[in-house]
Design an enzyme around this catalytic site. Sequence first.
Site, PDB file in Angstrom:
ATOM      1  N   GLY A 289      -9.542  -3.270 -13.710  1.00  0.00           N
ATOM      2  CA  GLY A 289     -10.672  -4.166 -13.957  1.00  0.00           C
ATOM      3  C   GLY A 289     -10.325  -5.568 -14.399  1.00  0.00           C
ATOM      4  O   GLY A 289     -11.187  -6.295 -14.888  1.00  0.00           O
TER       5      GLY A 289
ATOM      6  N   CYS B 122      -3.463   8.803  -7.304  1.00  0.00           N
ATOM      7  CA  CYS B 122      -4.598   8.667  -6.397  1.00  0.00           C
ATOM      8  C   CYS B 122      -5.525   9.864  -6.606  1.00  0.00           C
ATOM      9  O   CYS B 122      -5.081  11.009  -6.501  1.00  0.00           O
ATOM     10  CB  CYS B 122      -4.120   8.629  -4.948  1.00  0.00           C
ATOM     11  SG  CYS B 122      -5.492   8.723  -3.790  1.00  0.00           S
TER      12      CYS B 122
ATOM     13  N   LYS C 262       0.843  -1.192   0.000  1.00  0.00           N
ATOM     14  CA  LYS C 262       0.000   0.000   0.000  1.00  0.00           C
ATOM     15  C   LYS C 262       0.882   1.248   0.000  1.00  0.00           C
ATOM     16  O   LYS C 262       1.929   1.280   0.636  1.00  0.00           O
ATOM     17  CB  LYS C 262      -0.907   0.004   1.236  1.00  0.00           C
ATOM     18  CG  LYS C 262      -1.797   1.225   1.300  1.00  0.00           C
ATOM     19  CD  LYS C 262      -3.066   0.978   2.086  1.00  0.00           C
ATOM     20  CE  LYS C 262      -3.874   2.262   2.228  1.00  0.00           C
ATOM     21  NZ  LYS C 262      -4.430   2.740   0.948  1.00  0.00           N
TER      22      LYS C 262
ATOM     23  N   THR D  90      -7.360   4.570 -10.475  1.00  0.00           N
ATOM     24  CA  THR D  90      -8.829   4.665 -10.569  1.00  0.00           C
ATOM     25  C   THR D  90      -9.294   5.923 -11.300  1.00  0.00           C
ATOM     26  O   THR D  90      -8.578   6.918 -11.382  1.00  0.00           O
ATOM     27  CB  THR D  90      -9.462   4.670  -9.166  1.00  0.00           C
ATOM     28  OG1 THR D  90      -8.851   5.706  -8.404  1.00  0.00           O
ATOM     29  CG2 THR D  90      -9.278   3.342  -8.468  1.00  0.00           C
TER      30      THR D  90
ATOM     31  N   GLY E 280     -12.499  -1.843 -10.748  1.00  0.00           N
ATOM     32  CA  GLY E 280     -13.328  -3.027 -11.003  1.00  0.00           C
ATOM     33  C   GLY E 280     -13.642  -3.208 -12.475  1.00  0.00           C
ATOM     34  O   GLY E 280     -13.249  -2.416 -13.328  1.00  0.00           O
TER      35      GLY E 280
ATOM     36  N   LYS F 241       2.951   5.201 -11.617  1.00  0.00           N
ATOM     37  CA  LYS F 241       1.550   4.787 -11.775  1.00  0.00           C
ATOM     38  C   LYS F 241       0.740   5.995 -12.213  1.00  0.00           C
ATOM     39  O   LYS F 241       0.658   7.004 -11.515  1.00  0.00           O
ATOM     40  CB  LYS F 241       0.988   4.185 -10.494  1.00  0.00           C
ATOM     41  CG  LYS F 241      -0.416   3.587 -10.734  1.00  0.00           C
ATOM     42  CD  LYS F 241      -0.758   2.501  -9.749  1.00  0.00           C
ATOM     43  CE  LYS F 241      -2.098   1.872 -10.071  1.00  0.00           C
ATOM     44  NZ  LYS F 241      -2.438   0.769  -9.161  1.00  0.00           N
TER      45      LYS F 241
ATOM     46  N   GLY G 170      -8.216   7.458   1.194  1.00  0.00           N
ATOM     47  CA  GLY G 170      -7.512   8.667   1.605  1.00  0.00           C
ATOM     48  C   GLY G 170      -6.067   8.450   1.983  1.00  0.00           C
ATOM     49  O   GLY G 170      -5.540   9.130   2.865  1.00  0.00           O
TER      50      GLY G 170
ATOM     51  N   ASN H 150     -14.002   4.021  -4.205  1.00  0.00           N
ATOM     52  CA  ASN H 150     -13.347   4.148  -2.904  1.00  0.00           C
ATOM     53  C   ASN H 150     -12.685   5.493  -2.730  1.00  0.00           C
ATOM     54  O   ASN H 150     -12.273   6.136  -3.701  1.00  0.00           O
ATOM     55  CB  ASN H 150     -12.301   3.034  -2.718  1.00  0.00           C
ATOM     56  CG  ASN H 150     -10.925   3.450  -3.173  1.00  0.00           C
ATOM     57  OD1 ASN H 150     -10.175   4.106  -2.438  1.00  0.00           O
ATOM     58  ND2 ASN H 150     -10.581   3.123  -4.406  1.00  0.00           N
TER      59      ASN H 150
END
Lengths: 298, 231
Positions: free
Chosen positions: A238, A124, A42, A187, A211, A159, A69, A66
């Site tokens: 996904g 993020c 993480k 995401t 997802g 990323k 945070g 999600n």
Amino acid sequence: MLEVVISDLKLENPVILASGILGSKWSSLAKVAEFSGAIVAKSVGLNSREGYKNPVVLNQECSIVNAVGLASPGAKEFSKELEKLFKVTNKPLIVSLFAQSSEEFSSLPNYFPFASAFELNLSCPHAEKLGMAIGVDEKAVKDCIKAVKEVTDKPVFAKLTPNVTDITKIGIAAEKGGADAVVAVNTFKAISIDVVSRKPVLSNVKGGLSGKAIKPLALRCVWDLYEVLDIPIIGCGGISNWKDVVEFILAGAIAVQVGSAFYESYRAVEGIVKGLNDYLSYTGEKIEELVGLAHGGV
Amino acid sequence: MYCVKVAEVNKMCRDVVEIVFDRDLRGYPGQFVMLNVFGYEEIPLSLSSPKSLTVKGVGKTTKALLNSKKGDVFGVRGPFGRPFSLPSVDEKVYLVAGGIGIAPLNYLYQTLKDEFEVIAIHGIRCKDEIMYDYPEIATDDGSAGFKGNAVELFLRIADFEEKMRVYSCGPKPMLLNLYKAMKKRNLLDCLEISLENYMKCGIGICGSCVTECGKRVCKDGPVFKGIDIIF
């Protein structure tokens, strides 16, 4: 057959645990590591962050929203947790880092001498001044990667966020900064509203979507990046079965990351790897031979 | 997430209420829901019957729940998690509860009581904490029932010669004592324990509730078989 090499990182298979999933404790990382090519812990920053109040995750049809945070115990504490991992696994551990600036980024790798590689969280979508706040800016992306490359010899991955007008520009900036690979994608910006209370469901209001629902979107990002980049691409978004992996590889990824699929099963990766193995046994190919094949003749 | 309406609220003792909803949540004994208390937090709570939750006021959100009333609306995700397994027909059933750990065991009791011989034990601090009228009571101060804790009472009344199934939920020290007692008698395969842990997602992905042996309380549990737990 399933082996892949990313920069100087050798993976026994191309399926990697995505950051933020089961990645806070050594015990769950160890369990997922058993079948994965590598695991990403993480995201961790210099100081501890509490993250948002519950609800932080909402599972809905074909997707998960999600906004955890970037909850993190901080680099020093988390390093102690991750160290325990090496008693039980020798799989490559990729440490995901978040920071507000290139200076802060460059202070982090030293805490994790045991890391096989670093992944910079430039994506993020729900933390102020972090992640995507940097990842939408070409110069900031380049500077942060450069700063981390200067303090470590390990491979550094970027990323990327899909929440930009043109992801290839960010990809090129990452490559110019010296990234050894890009991970595409994090995401998508999202929100969910409850019709009874008539309020947003997540405590942070806004979150990120992952997802099955995002697979075609993520696949397109990989496709576009493959056309402009020389560095390897790790696909993410996904993926829940071996066919999804093959799609990402054909689009140009050398490896993939899996996250939300763990909602279906703790053994999500095990099933995917077995499926890939059967598929390649049938075709008699190595997975590396498939990278980007779908681009041929287009 | 979907919404449920409160049909009634029953005060069980000073800081414990049973919140009954207007519909069945379609879960099994041992499963939990993520209850979204609007304006507060979303928290995991075990089902205490097909349509109720039994809550002790401990934190900000659970204390707010003590004041809930008929007509209140809550958001629900779930039921989630692995439920208790059913005993075999020839097994004598023991329920060993500590404090608010009685919640999931009450659902199990209501499910099993007509078809099995069930002995329920509830350990509490004093008589003011009695919540249900059916269990054998053990109190720390001896103000009601057996003076001592639930595990001591269990060891006193359990018949280890017969085939048995033991279900438990409660504070960690109590669970540990029971685990040791069962392990000593080589009966860990007869034990099922419902564990608690801090949870975020409730669906097995965030990793907040992972135990030292790599199990997710929300998805691989909350009910674990004695043989699968390493305390």
